[in-house]
Motif scaffolding. Structure first.
Motif, PDB file in Angstrom:
ATOM      1  N   GLY A  81       0.740  -1.075   0.086  1.00 18.09           N
ATOM      2  CA  GLY A  81      -0.413  -0.522  -0.581  1.00 18.09           C
ATOM      3  C   GLY A  81       1.008   1.082  -0.024  1.00 18.09           C
TER       4      GLY A  81
ATOM      5  N   GLY B  88     -10.107  17.672  -2.620  1.00 21.60           N
ATOM      6  CA  GLY B  88     -10.409  16.180  -1.365  1.00 21.60           C
ATOM      7  C   GLY B  88     -11.825  15.875  -0.565  1.00 21.60           C
TER       8      GLY B  88
ATOM      9  N   PRO C  28     -10.264   9.132  -2.103  1.00 19.25           N
ATOM     10  CA  PRO C  28     -12.184   9.603  -2.092  1.00 19.25           C
ATOM     11  C   PRO C  28     -12.873   9.217  -2.495  1.00 19.25           C
TER      12      PRO C  28
ATOM     13  N   GLN D 205      -8.233   9.534 -10.718  1.00 14.18           N
ATOM     14  CA  GLN D 205      -7.771  10.406  -8.969  1.00 14.18           C
ATOM     15  C   GLN D 205      -5.840   9.892  -9.683  1.00 14.18           C
TER      16      GLN D 205
ATOM     17  N   GLY E  54      -2.214   9.888  -7.223  1.00 13.20           N
ATOM     18  CA  GLY E  54      -1.783   8.737  -6.521  1.00 13.20           C
ATOM     19  C   GLY E  54      -1.493   8.213  -6.713  1.00 13.20           C
TER      20      GLY E  54
ATOM     21  N   THR F 285      -2.137   5.079  -6.756  1.00 14.00           N
ATOM     22  CA  THR F 285      -3.332   3.994  -7.720  1.00 14.00           C
ATOM     23  C   THR F 285      -3.403   4.387  -8.531  1.00 14.00           C
ATOM     24  N   GLY F 286      -3.166   5.481  -8.400  1.00 11.94           N
ATOM     25  CA  GLY F 286      -4.010   5.943  -9.927  1.00 11.94           C
ATOM     26  C   GLY F 286      -2.168   7.872 -10.449  1.00 11.94           C
TER      27      GLY F 286
ATOM     28  N   GLY G 206      -8.761  21.248  -0.177  1.00 13.59           N
ATOM     29  CA  GLY G 206      -8.649  20.000   0.800  1.00 13.59           C
ATOM     30  C   GLY G 206      -8.171  18.415   0.481  1.00 13.59           C
ATOM     31  N   ILE G 207      -7.273  18.505   0.630  1.00 12.57           N
ATOM     32  CA  ILE G 207      -6.693  17.184   0.095  1.00 12.57           C
ATOM     33  C   ILE G 207      -5.719  17.201   2.227  1.00 12.57           C
TER      34      ILE G 207
ATOM     35  N   ASN H 106      -6.082  24.199   3.053  1.00 14.27           N
ATOM     36  CA  ASN H 106      -6.712  23.593   4.277  1.00 14.27           C
ATOM     37  C   ASN H 106      -6.487  24.267   4.751  1.00 14.27           C
TER      38      ASN H 106
ATOM     39  N   ASP I  10      -6.557  22.897   8.281  1.00 18.76           N
ATOM     40  CA  ASP I  10      -5.312  22.465   8.903  1.00 18.76           C
ATOM     41  C   ASP I  10      -4.431  22.693   8.779  1.00 18.76           C
TER      42      ASP I  10
ATOM     43  N   ALA J 164      -2.169  20.061   8.147  1.00 21.63           N
ATOM     44  CA  ALA J 164      -2.236  18.780   7.824  1.00 21.63           C
ATOM     45  C   ALA J 164      -1.055  18.211   7.257  1.00 21.63           C
TER      46      ALA J 164
ATOM     47  N   GLY K 172      -7.675  28.007   4.544  1.00 19.78           N
ATOM     48  CA  GLY K 172      -9.034  28.630   5.302  1.00 19.78           C
ATOM     49  C   GLY K 172      -9.562  27.510   4.586  1.00 19.78           C
ATOM     50  N   ASP K 173     -10.972  27.649   4.425  1.00 17.65           N
ATOM     51  CA  ASP K 173     -12.117  27.029   3.776  1.00 17.65           C
ATOM     52  C   ASP K 173     -12.166  27.167   1.963  1.00 17.65           C
ATOM     53  N   ALA K 174     -11.534  25.760   1.883  1.00 13.23           N
ATOM     54  CA  ALA K 174     -11.463  25.133   0.300  1.00 13.23           C
ATOM     55  C   ALA K 174     -12.490  26.184  -0.226  1.00 13.23           C
TER      56      ALA K 174
END
Ligand code: FAD
Length: 360
Positions: free
Chosen positions: A170, A247, A275, A287, A289, A291-292, A304-305, A325, A327, A330, A342-344
């Protein structure tokens, strides 16, 4: 404890060798080959990335780098051969035959295995595209040799053993795989994992033409038609200069529109984290990453990722990464070049408006 993948060992390090000395027949296998992929008459860019990587392996080993170009149109094959030379090949093996006009597994497997059995490369590389994966698997099983798929790093030791490194478990570990007892050593690499080499216009080399020697009647598959999937951006995503991705922090499928709107204003492509595929907010081809798709844009905006390792490995080749983001702690903040905390859902439309005004 960090779950980031450990760096790959040097070629040959820690190898559990079952081979005492090089078998005599291995000596017949020399040189590094890249099987070039043709897409509707044009060379797929992953082939050039592989020539760049193959050049390093060939130089380390002191051997030639060869491209293999197969197709139905002599002019297209000749043009592809020139591109191969200009991206580092010393030799290009060509097969021109109407049977090879469209990709089909059986004639392409026959063609490539015949070339390998005739000219005996030590290493054979292919792109981990749909076509490359299909062809590499059948060529390796026909030749009864080893194939390491989806490699992220390639190295070679003094004995000519290819150290093919790829993520495993993984993405939490990297494993390095050797094909000690069979030749050629085969590996596939995904588009955008390796850097594109500098093109040297006017660079030329040797062409070796080979005959297919196969009749259409011997092939069971026929191509009747091509049906476009209606979303050319999916294919363009790995090579886009600007990518905006969303995200789970977007909170709803509707908010993916905010990502698409910013990508459109910037003239880029859009994608998302895994996700979002699982929730059906984006298609699997979008996707990004492990597996993308792997991407190497000049600008990557992640809204938001969180920046999990499986996402990070697909984007860390980007020149500039901007994270949006809520956070500030993050994981993405560890590798983003710029952060907007901040808020995406509010920031994405503000950026879209600002760029629309600035770029109009
Ligand atoms: P989350 O981890 O839930 O992060 C959401 C982020 O949004 C958080 O950082 C949060 O702070 C932030 N946020 C919340 N609200 C807001 C807001 N209003 N505005 C801005 N930010 C906000 N993942 C991939 O992406 N690609 C892969 O190819 C992939 N392959 C995988 C393969 C395997 C074998 C496994 C096990 C996992 C794989 N994953 C992959 C999943 C990966 O481990 C993570 O679970 C996934 O990347 C997390 O997605 P996310 O960042 O969208 O969601």
């Amino acid at each position: 404890m960090s779950n980031a993948p450990k760096p790959a060992p040097a070629a040959g390090a820690g190898r559990a060798s079952t081979r005492k000395e090089l078998p005599e027949h291995f000596k017949a296998y020399r040189h590094v080959w890249v099987a070039m992929e043709m897409e509707h008459g044009k060379v797929h860019p992953v082939s050039f990335e592989l020539l760049g990587e193959g050049r390093k392996l060939a130089d380390k080993r002191g051997v030639e780098l060869a491209g293999v170009v197969m197709g139905g149109d002599g002019e297209e094959v000749a043009a592809a051969a020139i591109e191969a030379f200009e991206h580092g090949a010393d030799v290009v093996y060509t097969i021109v035959d109407p049977i090879l006009t469209h990709y089909r597994n059986d004639p392409y497997t026959r063609a490539l295995t015949d070339l390998v059995n005739t000219y005996k490369p030590e290493i054979l590389l292919l792109g981990a595209t749909n076509l490359g994966r299909d062809l590499a698997g059948s060529v390796a099983t026909t030749l009864l040799t080893g194939l390491t798929a989806d490699c992220t790093e390639l190295a070679i030791d003094d004995e000519g053993s290819l150290a093919a490194t790829r993520p495993t478990f993984g993405g939490s570990l990297l494993c390095t795989i050797f094909t000690l007892n069979y030749r050629p050593q085969m590996a596939t690499v995904r588009p955008r994992v390796m850097a594109m080499p500098e093109r040297e216009p006017g660079r030329r080399g040797r062409i070796v033409s080979h005959d297919l020697g196969l009749a259409e009647a011997e092939i069971v598959t026929k191509v009747l038609d091509f049906i476009a999937d209606g979303d050319s951006g999916r294919a363009a995503l790995p090579y886009a200069d600007i990518v905006v991705a969303g995200g789970l922090g977007l909170r709803s499928a509707e908010n993916m529109q905010l990502v698409k709107a910013l990508a459109a204003v910037l003239g880029g492509e859009y994608g998302g984290s895994r996700p979002l595929v699982q929730k059906g907010w984006i298609t699997a081809d979008r996707q990004i990453g492990q597996t993308g798709k792997t991407i190497r844009p000049r600008l990557y905006i992640a809204a938001g990722i969180s920046g999990a390792i499986q996402h990070r490995v697909g984007v860390e080749g980007a020149d500039t990464i901007v994270a949006i983001n809520t956070d500030p702690n993050a994981p993405i903040m560890e590798f983003a070049h710029l952060a907007i905390v901040g808020d995406a859902v509010k920031i994405l439309p503000a950026l879209t408006d600002a760029f629309a005004r600035h770029l109009s």
